[in-house]
Every structure is written in C-alpha cells, then in structure tokens.
Design an enzyme around this catalytic site. Sequence first.
Site, PDB file in Angstrom:
ATOM      1  N   ASP A  60       0.830  -1.192   0.000  1.00  8.42           N
ATOM      2  CA  ASP A  60       0.000   0.000   0.000  1.00  8.42           C
ATOM      3  C   ASP A  60       0.869   1.248   0.000  1.00  8.42           C
ATOM      4  OD1 ASP A  60      -2.224  -1.625   0.161  1.00  8.42           O
ATOM      5  OD2 ASP A  60      -2.470  -1.373   2.325  1.00  8.42           O
ATOM      6  N   LYS A  61       0.317   2.338  -0.474  1.00  7.91           N
ATOM      7  CA  LYS A  61       1.042   3.601  -0.555  1.00  7.91           C
ATOM      8  C   LYS A  61       1.690   3.975   0.772  1.00  7.91           C
ATOM      9  CE  LYS A  61       0.315   8.559  -1.366  1.00  7.91           C
ATOM     10  NZ  LYS A  61      -0.670   9.619  -1.736  1.00  7.91           N
TER      11      LYS A  61
END
Length: 231
Positions: A60-61
């Site tokens: 995830d970012k």
Amino acid sequence: MTPEELAARVLYRDGGVLIIDKPAGLMVHAGPKGGDHLGNYLDGLRFGLKSSPELAHRLDKETSGCLVLGRTRKALAQLGDLFAKGQVDKTYWAVVVGRPREAEGVIDLSLKKRERSHGWRMEVDRSGLPSVTQWKLLGSDGRLSWLECQPLTGRTHQIRAHCAAIGHPLVGDPIYGRGTGTLAGDRLLLHSRGISLPVYPGKPAVAATAPVPEHMQSYLLACGWDALETV
C-alpha cells in the site's frame, strides 16, 4: 526522490532479484488520479541490465519496507509463482490501538471487497476469500501496542482489516481505524519488516530486513522497542 536516493534503499540484489526499502507515502504504481509512483524511478535500478526491474508484488502507498522486484522476465515469473503459492515468508510490524488480551494468536477470517459510495474496503465475510494472519504482541504502553504480523495469505489490506476486526485497528488507518489518524499525524503505522523467499533450490532463502522508518520509531520506543538492538 533521486535515483541515488532510491539506489541507497536497496536491501538485497543479485542477478534476478532486488529487494528495496520502499518509503511510506509512495505508490508502487500509477493510481487513477495520477501522482508520483515508484514506476517513475525504476530505471535507476537497472544496475547495468537493459531493462528496468518490475514489481513482484505490491505494498500500500502508506506502508513502508521490504518490496521485491524481478530483474528479468524469468525471475519475475518465478517470484510471481512463489507469491501465488504462499511460499514467501512476510513479517510486518504494526502499531495498533489498545492492548490484546493474549500474547499471540491467529486471525482466520475470510475477506471480501466491498464497494462503497466513498470508496472500497475489505470486509469480513464468510463468502469471501480465505484469509489468515498470525500475530504476536511484542510490546505495549497500555494505550498502543506493537504487533508482529505474518500474513499466511496475500489479500489486499489483510493486516489492516484483520487487526480492526479483532478490535485493534492500526494507528493512522483512515479506512479501518477512523479517528486514529490524530495519534500519528495521519501516518499509517505499518512496516514490511522482513521477507524471505526460497528462490534458488538447494541454497539459503533470499532474505532482507528493512530498518524501522523514522515516523514509527517514537511509537515503537514507547512500546518497548530497543533501537540499539535492532535497527
């Protein structure tokens, strides 16, 4: 990020495999709204090869830490097979709200993607995909706790959704831990601490450990982490 800064984040490199320490806040590929992403920098990780490496999986970012890339088509296919078959050992460190009653446990709850008017999220659902996470309590200050999580399956947002499902959402999680962002300045406290892959038969597994990112250090120290013992 400059090519030199990204190259300095390489944790492991051989002829077919790269493992880098992905910084929190950087998407691994272009999102629907555009924006900066890791793909813009992969050319700086060729290290003499004609082609840039490609992602073998995703983070995830806002998740930092170990990210695996394949340097050749053959290596990328092999890595993809290892991930698909669940043969990759992944260890994450997370800071969660509250203190679990037990010292360790297994979360075995199927997850299913749900579309909402304001976006999507993974929800516990018997008709969803089997999802299993092992966890261990490493420390706590009573208000927050430091967990080591090992996902035995590879579902999107698995650790985030599973920890929230047992009443201990990750600090800074805007989807599964609403209201916790103020505890960490809206930074998700999830770190891909280590990874191990049996890439080469008859040889030790390819492995790497990512240092604790600066934005998590004070929270882990409060929960008992000793920065002098483990970087």
